[in-house]
Motif scaffolding. Structure first.
Motif, mmCIF file in Angstrom:
data_model
loop_
_atom_site.group_PDB
_atom_site.id
_atom_site.type_symbol
_atom_site.label_atom_id
_atom_site.label_comp_id
_atom_site.label_asym_id
_atom_site.label_seq_id
_atom_site.Cartn_x
_atom_site.Cartn_y
_atom_site.Cartn_z
ATOM 1 N N GLY A 131 31.591 90.761 30.756
ATOM 2 C CA GLY A 131 30.642 90.405 29.694
ATOM 3 C C GLY A 131 30.823 91.211 28.421
ATOM 4 N N GLU A 132 31.988 91.823 28.271
ATOM 5 C CA GLU A 132 32.224 92.578 27.039
ATOM 6 C C GLU A 132 32.576 91.628 25.895
ATOM 7 O OE1 GLU A 132 33.877 96.251 27.648
ATOM 8 O OE2 GLU A 132 34.588 96.565 25.604
ATOM 9 N N GLU A 133 33.167 90.501 26.251
ATOM 10 C CA GLU A 133 33.436 89.465 25.268
ATOM 11 C C GLU A 133 32.741 88.181 25.731
ATOM 12 O OE1 GLU A 133 35.088 89.855 22.528
ATOM 13 O OE2 GLU A 133 36.338 91.642 22.794
ATOM 14 N N GLN A 134 32.386 87.367 24.755
ATOM 15 C CA GLN A 134 31.721 86.106 25.092
ATOM 16 C C GLN A 134 32.728 84.955 25.052
ATOM 17 O OE1 GLN A 134 28.283 86.061 25.786
ATOM 18 N NE2 GLN A 134 28.618 88.273 25.728
ATOM 19 N N ILE A 135 32.554 84.018 25.968
ATOM 20 C CA ILE A 135 33.474 82.877 25.959
ATOM 21 C C ILE A 135 33.080 81.888 24.871
ATOM 22 C CG2 ILE A 135 34.221 82.974 28.362
ATOM 23 C CD1 ILE A 135 32.120 80.891 29.030
ATOM 24 N N ASP A 136 34.096 81.130 24.407
ATOM 25 C CA ASP A 136 33.820 80.138 23.360
ATOM 26 C C ASP A 136 33.786 78.726 23.929
ATOM 27 O OD1 ASP A 136 33.734 82.022 21.242
ATOM 28 O OD2 ASP A 136 35.904 82.212 21.412
ATOM 29 N N GLY A 137 34.135 78.595 25.194
ATOM 30 C CA GLY A 137 34.078 77.276 25.806
ATOM 31 C C GLY A 137 34.307 77.409 27.304
ATOM 32 N N GLY A 138 33.816 76.441 28.075
ATOM 33 C CA GLY A 138 33.987 76.485 29.519
ATOM 34 C C GLY A 138 32.906 77.312 30.184
ATOM 35 N N LYS A 139 33.234 77.812 31.362
ATOM 36 C CA LYS A 139 32.221 78.466 32.178
ATOM 37 C C LYS A 139 32.875 79.508 33.073
ATOM 38 C CE LYS A 139 28.608 75.483 33.657
ATOM 39 N NZ LYS A 139 28.133 74.574 34.723
ATOM 40 N N ILE A 140 32.197 80.642 33.249
ATOM 41 C CA ILE A 140 32.663 81.598 34.259
ATOM 42 C C ILE A 140 31.515 81.808 35.235
ATOM 43 C CG2 ILE A 140 33.485 83.936 34.728
ATOM 44 C CD1 ILE A 140 34.556 84.036 31.891
ATOM 45 N N LEU A 141 31.775 81.537 36.504
ATOM 46 C CA LEU A 141 30.735 81.722 37.513
ATOM 47 C C LEU A 141 31.107 82.891 38.405
ATOM 48 C CD1 LEU A 141 30.408 77.967 38.523
ATOM 49 C CD2 LEU A 141 28.784 79.243 37.126
ATOM 50 N N ILE A 142 30.173 83.835 38.539
ATOM 51 C CA ILE A 142 30.383 84.917 39.510
ATOM 52 C C ILE A 142 29.306 84.741 40.571
ATOM 53 C CG2 ILE A 142 30.416 87.398 39.900
ATOM 54 C CD1 ILE A 142 31.278 87.764 37.027
ATOM 55 N N ASP A 143 29.737 84.450 41.784
ATOM 56 C CA ASP A 143 28.790 84.126 42.856
ATOM 57 C C ASP A 143 27.758 83.102 42.375
ATOM 58 O OD1 ASP A 143 29.962 85.597 44.840
ATOM 59 O OD2 ASP A 143 28.787 87.412 44.414
ATOM 60 N N ASP A 144 28.258 82.054 41.743
ATOM 61 C CA ASP A 144 27.436 80.934 41.253
ATOM 62 C C ASP A 144 26.505 81.290 40.088
ATOM 63 O OD1 ASP A 144 28.582 79.082 42.970
ATOM 64 O OD2 ASP A 144 27.204 79.631 44.605
ATOM 65 N N ILE A 145 26.655 82.499 39.538
ATOM 66 C CA ILE A 145 25.863 82.820 38.349
ATOM 67 C C ILE A 145 26.748 82.623 37.112
ATOM 68 C CG2 ILE A 145 24.646 84.657 37.092
ATOM 69 C CD1 ILE A 145 24.197 85.931 39.934
#
Lengths: 305, 225
Positions: B49-63
Motif C-alpha cells: 500500500g505504499e503506492e496506489q494502483i491506477d487500474g485493476g484490483k489487488i486482493l489479499i485474502d479477499d480484501i
C-alpha cells in the motif's frame, strides 16, 4: 487512539528528541518565551489601564443644586422628568435635610462647625441630584439641558467635574497600547511559528530514517506524529514555566507599587479574575496553540506518512 | 492469498505495470525476476500500500487493498514483512534493539519484546550478535537482522526486494537459505531479484516481468529473459 504503552513510548521519543537537539529546542523555547513575555506584559498593561478608566468613569457625575426652599414635590417632578432620558443610568436624590445631616455627621469632631450649625435657624444646604449617564460623552449635553430656561426657576447651579480630559487621555493611551501591542505580538507570534516550524522540520529531517522504518514495520500515523507533537508541547510547557517564573515578582511586587502610584483607589487584586493562575493558564493555552499549529504545518509539509 | 487482477500502475504517463494478472497461494515461494526497472519493486510497493494502483484490483485474502483506509494501512503492513537492498537498519541501535524497535512501534509490551526478540534472532542465526551494531556486522548479517525485524510481527507474507543486491556470493547464499527456511516454516515469500544464479538454485516458481508485463511463469523455473 493508542494504548497506554504506545503513549508512554511516544512521550519518551519526544523527550529524547528534545534533548538530542538541545540547542534547537532551547532556541524554540526562548523565542516562545519572549513572545509570551511580550504578550503578558501587554495583557497586564491593558487590563490595568482598562480597569483604571473604568474606576475613574464611575467617579464622574453631574450634580444639580436646587434653589433653597424649593418644594420637594417639585424636585421629585424634575427628577422623574430627568429619569425619562434614555441616556441616563441613574439619578440619585439627596434632600436638603439629608445633606445637612451628612454634613453634620462628617464634621462631628469639629466643635467650631458644630456650634455654628447649631446657631442656624434654617438649613443652608440645597437639595441635590447626582446624575450618572451610560456614556461619558453625554454629560455635557445633559448638563446643558439642565441649565436651560425650563429649569431656571428651580435649579440654582449645575456642576460636573470634568474628568473627561483624563479619561480621554487614558483612552488614547489604551488605544495606542492595544494597537502597538497587537502589532508586536503578531510579529513575535509569526517569529515563534517560524522558529518552531523550522525546528520540527529539522527534527523530522534528522529522524527521516527512523520514520521510514517505523512506517515500514506498521507504526500507526499517530505513533509517527506523536513524538513531534510531544516535542512541541515541551516547548510550550517550558516557555510557560519560564515566563511564569519571570512574572511572579512582577505580579506580586512590582505591580502593586505601580498601581499604588498611578491610582491608589484602584484595587484590581480584589477582582477575582485578576489571578496569577489565570495568567499562567492563558499563557499556556497560547503557547500550546502556537507550537501545535506550527508543528502540524511542518508535519503536513515534510512528514510523509 | 494474493490476487492481481489486471493491475495497472502509471508514473508520469509511462506504464510501470501494465495489466498484471497473478495469483499467489499460501506458503508459496515466488521469485520475481526481471531487469532493473521492469516493475518488480512497484509490484511489491503496491502490495504494502505504499503506492496506489491506477487500474485493476489487488486482493489479499479477499480484501481489496485499494479499499483499505489510509489509517488502516499500518495494520496491513504488520501482516507483511519487507526487506530491501539497502537494508535500512538504524545505525545507532544494536541488532537486538533494531528488532525490538519494530515491536515497540506496534505497541507490544516490553516483556513480550524481551522474550520474542532472542527467539527471532536465533531463527536467523544471529543470537550471538544481539549486542552488535550494524557497522560491526557483515552485509549478510545485517540483511539477516533486517529479515528478523520483518519477522517480528509474525507476518504471513514476506516481501524481499533485491535483498542480496549488495552482497557477495557467500552472504547472498546465507540470506537465500534463510528465506527458504522461513518459507518452510509456513510464511509466503516473494523474492524480487535479478540475480540469475540465485534463482536457478531455488527451483521454485519463477515469474518474469518485462516492461511492466508478465512474460513468463514457470513452476520450478529458472531465470530466463
Amino acid at each position: 487512539m493508542f494504548e497506554s504503552i504506545s503513549f508512554f513510548r511516544i512521550m519518551k521519543i519526544g523527550f529524547v528528541n528534545f534533548w538530542r537537539n538541545f540547542w534547537l529546542s532551547l532556541a524554540a523555547t526562548i523565542v516562545m518565551t519572549v513572545t509570551l513575555v511580550i504578550f503578558s506584559t501587554l495583557l497586564l498593561v491593558f487590563v490595568l489601564t482598562n480597569y483604571s478608566i473604568h474606576t475613574i468613569q464611575n467617579t464622574v457625575d453631574v450634580s444639580v443644586y436646587f434653589k433653597i426652599g424649593l418644594a420637594e414635590d417639585q424636585i421629585v417632578k424634575i427628577k422623574d422628568d430627568i429619569s425619562q432620558d434614555p441616556r441616563i443610568k441613574e439619578v440619585d436624590y439627596v434632600s436638603a435635610a439629608q445633606a445637612f445631616d451628612s454634613f453634620k455627621a462628617a464634621h462631628q469632631g469639629d466643635p467650631l462647625i458644630t456650634e455654628s450649625l447649631n446657631e442656624l435657624t434654617e438649613n443652608p444646604l440645597p437639595a441635590t441630584l447626582h446624575i450618572k449617564t451610560y456614556n461619558l460623552g453625554d454629560y455635557p449635553a445633559i448638563a446643558q439641558n439642565l441649565e436651560s430656561d425650563q429649569y431656571k426657576n428651580s435649579i440654582d447651579k449645575v456642576n460636573f467635574e470634568d474628568n473627561r480630559l483624563v479619561i480621554d487621555r487614558l483612552n488614547k493611551i489604551l488605544k495606542f497600547i492595544v494597537t502597538f501591542g497587537l502589532v508586536l505580538v503578531a510579529v513575535f507570534v509569526f517569529i515563534a511559528i517560524l522558529v518552531i516550524f523550522n525546528t520540527i522540520t529539522l527534527t523530522i529531517y534528522n529522524r527521516k530514517e527512523e520514520v521510514e522504518i517505523m512506517r515500514l514495520v506498521g507504526a500507526t500515523n499517530w505513533y509517527i506524529r506523536g513524538p513531534f507533537l510531544t516535542e512541541s508541547v515541551l516547548y510550550s510547557i517550558f516557555s510557560t514555566i519560564i515566563t511564569g517564573l519571570l512574572f511572579i515578582p512582577v505580579f506580586y511586587k512590582v505591580l502593586p507599587k505601580v498601581i499604588a502610584y498611578v491610582n491608589p483607589q484602584v484595587n484590581i487584586y480584589a477582582n477575582s479574575l485578576f489571578h496569577f493562575g489565570y495568567l499562567v493558564l492563558i499563557l499556556f493555552v497560547l503557547a500550546l496553540l502556537l507550537s501545535v499549529v506550527s508543528t502540524m504545518f511542518a508535519i503536513r509539509k515534510y512528514l510523509k506518512i | 492469498m494474493i490476487k492481481f487482477e489486471n493491475v495497472i500502475k502509471t508514473y508520469n504517463n509511462s506504464r510501470a505495470l501494465d495489466g498484471i494478472n497473478l495469483q499467489i497461494h499460501h506458503g508459496e515461494f515466488i521469485s520475481l525476476v526481471g531487469l532493473s526497472g521492469a516493475g518488480k519493486s512497484t509490484l511489491l510497493k503496491l502490495i504494502i500500500g505504499e503506492e496506489q494502483i491506477d487500474g485493476g484490483k489487488i486482493l489479499i485474502d479477499d480484501i481489496d487493498i485499494s479499499q483499505v483506509k489510509k489509517s488502516d494501512l499500518p495494520y496491513l503492513r504488520r501482516k507483511i514483512g519487507m526487506v530491501f537492498q539497502d537494508i535500512k537498519l538504524l545505525p545507532k541501535r544494536t541488532a537486538f534493539e533494531n528488532v525490538a524497535f519494530a515491536m515497540e512501534v506496534c505497541g507490544h509490551h516490553s516483556e513480550k519484546i524481551q522474550s520474542e526478540v532472542p527467539k527471532i534472532l536465533d531463527l536467523v542465526g544471529l543470537l550471538h550478535k544481539r549486542d552488535s551494531f550494524p557497522e560491526e556486522m557483515s552485509g549478510g548479517e545485517k540483511q539477516r537482522v533486517a529479515i528478523a525485524r520483518a519477522l517480528s510481527h509474525r507476518p504471513v507474507l514476506l516481501l524481499a526486494d533485491e535483498p542480496t543486491g549488495n552482497l557477495d556470493e557467500v552472504n547472498a547464499g546465507e540470506v537465500l537459505d534463510l528465506l527458504l527456511k522461513i518459507n518452510q516454516l509456513g510464511t509466503t515469500v516473494i523474492l524480487a531479484t535479478h540475480a540469475s544464479d540465485l534463482v536457478n538454485k531455488i527451483k521454485k516458481r519463477v515469474v518474469t516481468i518485462e516492461e511492466g508485463k508478465i512474460t513468463m511463469q514457470q513452476e520450478k523455473g529458472r531465470y530466463q529473459l
